[in-house]
Scaffold this active site. Structure first.
Site, short mmCIF file in Angstrom:
data_model
loop_
_atom_site.label_atom_id
_atom_site.label_comp_id
_atom_site.label_asym_id
_atom_site.label_seq_id
_atom_site.Cartn_x
_atom_site.Cartn_y
_atom_site.Cartn_z
N GLU A 118 10.00 14.53 -0.68
CA GLU A 118 10.74 13.36 -1.18
C GLU A 118 11.19 13.52 -2.64
O GLU A 118 11.51 12.53 -3.30
CB GLU A 118 9.90 12.08 -1.03
N HIS A 130 4.53 6.78 -3.35
CA HIS A 130 5.09 6.57 -2.02
C HIS A 130 3.98 6.77 -0.99
O HIS A 130 3.28 7.78 -1.03
CB HIS A 130 6.24 7.57 -1.77
N TYR A 177 1.42 -15.17 -3.90
CA TYR A 177 1.99 -15.03 -5.26
C TYR A 177 1.95 -13.59 -5.78
O TYR A 177 2.72 -13.21 -6.66
CB TYR A 177 1.32 -16.00 -6.23
ZN LIG Z 1 7.02 9.44 3.48
#
Ligand SMILES: [Zn+2]
Length: 219
Positions: free
Chosen positions: A76, A95, A116
């Protein structure tokens, strides 16, 4: 060794992803952008978090050229580079493929202000349009859906959170996964009441003060 303190932090927090049940196997990835050095430190691809040592972390330029590293960077990487290039407020990204945020992402739902603590990310957490993992298209879709927010769901994939540093990005990840779980459970037995934007604005300000006072981290 370049970015040594960043490497140590990434190794430490990688293990926390597993022990805090935020991801499984080698899923997910973490990075830190050192803005002074203009260098990114990112976890390697396909290596268990408990087998990752500081010298397994890959150090790259913002343009993607590897400066130091014996392994390939996370798949990524395009997503991490895109954010550091375009978001001045984000110096670290987490991630994960956490269970409840990913469940919502498979329904292509957003996470509304059911609790909240969604304010850790913003008024809500949107779901980015689907694109194949590791693609430039996923990087763009994710960036687009995370505007005005610190977190985003990745359709049929997982969750991304960003903050000024790694402890902050990790805290946002944990809180958003908690809120996704609460949303799931409340949807199972009824129709949850969603907090209005006006209340979320108040919460966001109060949360910032609380965090600053207690020196936890800053959102
Ligand atoms: Zn992933």
């Amino acid at each position: 060794m370049l970015l040594e303190s960043e490497r140590v932090l990434l190794v430490e927090y990688g293990k926390k992803l597993i022990t805090n049940r935020l991801t499984t196997g080698t899923g997910g990835n973490l990075s830190i952008f050192n803005r002074d050095e203009r260098l990114i430190a990112i976890t390697p691809t396909g290596l268990s978090y408990f087998n990752t040592e500081p010298d397994d972390i890959v150090v790259l330029q913002l343009g993607g050229e590897i400066v130091e590293g014996k392994r390939d960077p996370s798949s990524e990487l395009p997503m991490h580079r895109f954010f550091y290039h375009h978001r001045e407020d984000i110096n670290s990204l987490v991630h994960v493929h956490s269970r409840y945020a990913t469940t919502l992402s498979c329904l292509r739902w957003e996470l509304p202000a059911v609790h909240y603590l969604v304010a850790f990310a913003g008024d809500k957490v949107k779901c980015a349009q689907y694109a194949t993992f590791g693609s430039e298209e996923l990087a763009r879709n994710t960036f687009e859906a995370m505007k005005d927010s610190k977190a985003v769901l990745l359709a049929n994939h997982g969750l991304l959170a960003g903050g000024k540093d790694l402890p902050t990005a990790f805290a946002i990840t944990e809180e958003i996964e908690f809120c996704a779980e609460i949303y799931y459970h409340s949807k199972c037995i009824g129709d949850p009441v969603i907090l209005p934007d006006s209340e979320m604005d108040i919460v966001a300000e109060k949360l910032k003060r609380y965090i600053r006072k207690n020196r936890i981290t800053e959102i």
